[in-house]
Write a protein that holds these residues in place. Structure first.
Motif, short mmCIF file in Angstrom:
data_model
loop_
_atom_site.label_atom_id
_atom_site.label_comp_id
_atom_site.label_asym_id
_atom_site.label_seq_id
_atom_site.Cartn_x
_atom_site.Cartn_y
_atom_site.Cartn_z
N THR A 90 6.02 147.12 4.41
CA THR A 90 5.43 146.47 4.22
C THR A 90 5.35 145.86 3.05
O THR A 90 6.30 146.65 2.37
CB THR A 90 3.72 146.96 4.33
N PRO A 91 4.94 144.41 2.40
CA PRO A 91 5.28 144.51 1.64
C PRO A 91 4.35 145.06 0.60
O PRO A 91 4.94 145.45 -0.99
CB PRO A 91 4.70 142.54 1.68
N GLY A 92 3.19 145.87 0.43
CA GLY A 92 2.62 146.87 -0.21
C GLY A 92 3.23 147.44 -0.70
O GLY A 92 3.18 147.81 -1.70
N SER A 93 4.02 148.37 0.16
CA SER A 93 4.85 149.18 0.11
C SER A 93 6.05 148.98 -0.77
O SER A 93 6.74 150.28 -1.65
CB SER A 93 5.26 150.70 1.08
N HIS A 94 6.75 147.92 -0.46
CA HIS A 94 7.41 147.28 -1.21
C HIS A 94 7.21 147.46 -2.75
O HIS A 94 8.10 147.70 -3.66
CB HIS A 94 8.10 145.93 -1.08
N PHE A 95 5.97 146.57 -3.12
CA PHE A 95 5.36 146.57 -4.69
C PHE A 95 5.15 148.64 -4.94
O PHE A 95 5.42 148.48 -6.09
CB PHE A 95 4.71 145.77 -4.85
N ARG A 96 4.89 149.76 -4.25
CA ARG A 96 4.76 150.62 -4.73
C ARG A 96 5.88 151.19 -4.80
O ARG A 96 6.83 152.09 -6.16
CB ARG A 96 3.87 151.16 -3.60
N THR A 97 7.04 151.12 -4.19
CA THR A 97 8.45 151.30 -4.75
C THR A 97 8.69 150.76 -5.54
O THR A 97 9.19 151.52 -6.57
CB THR A 97 9.38 151.69 -3.22
N ALA A 98 8.80 149.36 -5.91
CA ALA A 98 8.94 149.20 -6.70
C ALA A 98 8.44 149.25 -8.70
O ALA A 98 9.10 149.81 -9.34
CB ALA A 98 8.81 147.47 -6.59
N ARG A 145 0.76 140.27 -9.98
CA ARG A 145 0.24 139.66 -10.11
C ARG A 145 0.20 138.34 -9.63
O ARG A 145 -1.09 137.91 -8.62
CB ARG A 145 -0.10 139.14 -11.15
N LYS A 146 1.04 137.98 -10.06
CA LYS A 146 1.55 136.27 -9.82
C LYS A 146 1.72 136.39 -7.36
O LYS A 146 1.00 135.40 -6.85
CB LYS A 146 2.79 136.28 -9.87
N SER A 147 1.71 136.99 -6.94
CA SER A 147 1.61 136.90 -5.27
C SER A 147 0.82 137.34 -4.83
O SER A 147 0.40 136.61 -3.90
CB SER A 147 2.69 138.76 -4.74
N LYS A 148 -0.61 137.89 -5.77
CA LYS A 148 -1.33 138.03 -5.43
C LYS A 148 -2.44 136.96 -5.23
O LYS A 148 -2.73 136.45 -4.51
CB LYS A 148 -2.43 139.42 -6.35
N ARG A 149 -1.99 136.16 -6.53
CA ARG A 149 -3.13 134.66 -7.18
C ARG A 149 -2.15 133.87 -6.14
O ARG A 149 -2.71 132.67 -5.55
CB ARG A 149 -2.07 134.36 -8.49
#
Length: 124
Positions: A17-25, A100-104
């Motif tokens: 999921t995109p969330g795990s991509h961000f966590r890994t990154a 932050r930008k992706s959440k916005r």
């Protein structure tokens, strides 16, 4: 285990999921910054080190693979050119800013969906 069950096990796909991509990154960015700010200066010659450059290129490639290209990654490279600026955790800041930008953007898209009038069914 039958051949069919073994085949089913080997052909399964893993969805990230995109969330795990961000966590890994984020974990990789933090580790890279720790290595560059704390560990490398103890063992190698610092900012002029080819090991530091190889780590930067590797982290950049992995982050672009995980998150796509973002302009926030560019200061991480340019910051290495100025003495003393390489003590700023640029990779961590870049990933945090992309998140932050992706959440916005996600909130803006959801908000625009809420502003639309509800769809009406066919008239009977």
């Amino acid at each position: 285990m039958s051949m069919k069950q073994q085949a089913d096990l080997t052909h399964d796909t893993i969805t990230i999921t995109p969330g795990s991509h961000f966590r890994t990154a984020m974990v990789l960015a933090i580790l890279a910054d720790i290595l560059q700010i704390i560990v490398f200066p103890l063992f190698v010659e610092g900012a002029e080190s080819p090991v530091d450059d190889i780590l930067d290129f590797g982290i950049a490639a992995v982050l672009v693979h995980l998150l796509g290209w973002h302009w926030e990654f560019l200061p991480s490279f340019l910051g290495k050119l100025l003495p003393g600026v390489d003590l700023v955790p640029f990779w961590t800041l870049a990933v945090a800013n992309v998140y932050r930008k992706s959440k916005r953007i996600a909130v803006t898209i959801e908000g625009s969906r809420d502003d639309l009038p509800p769809l009406k069914g066919p008239r009977t």
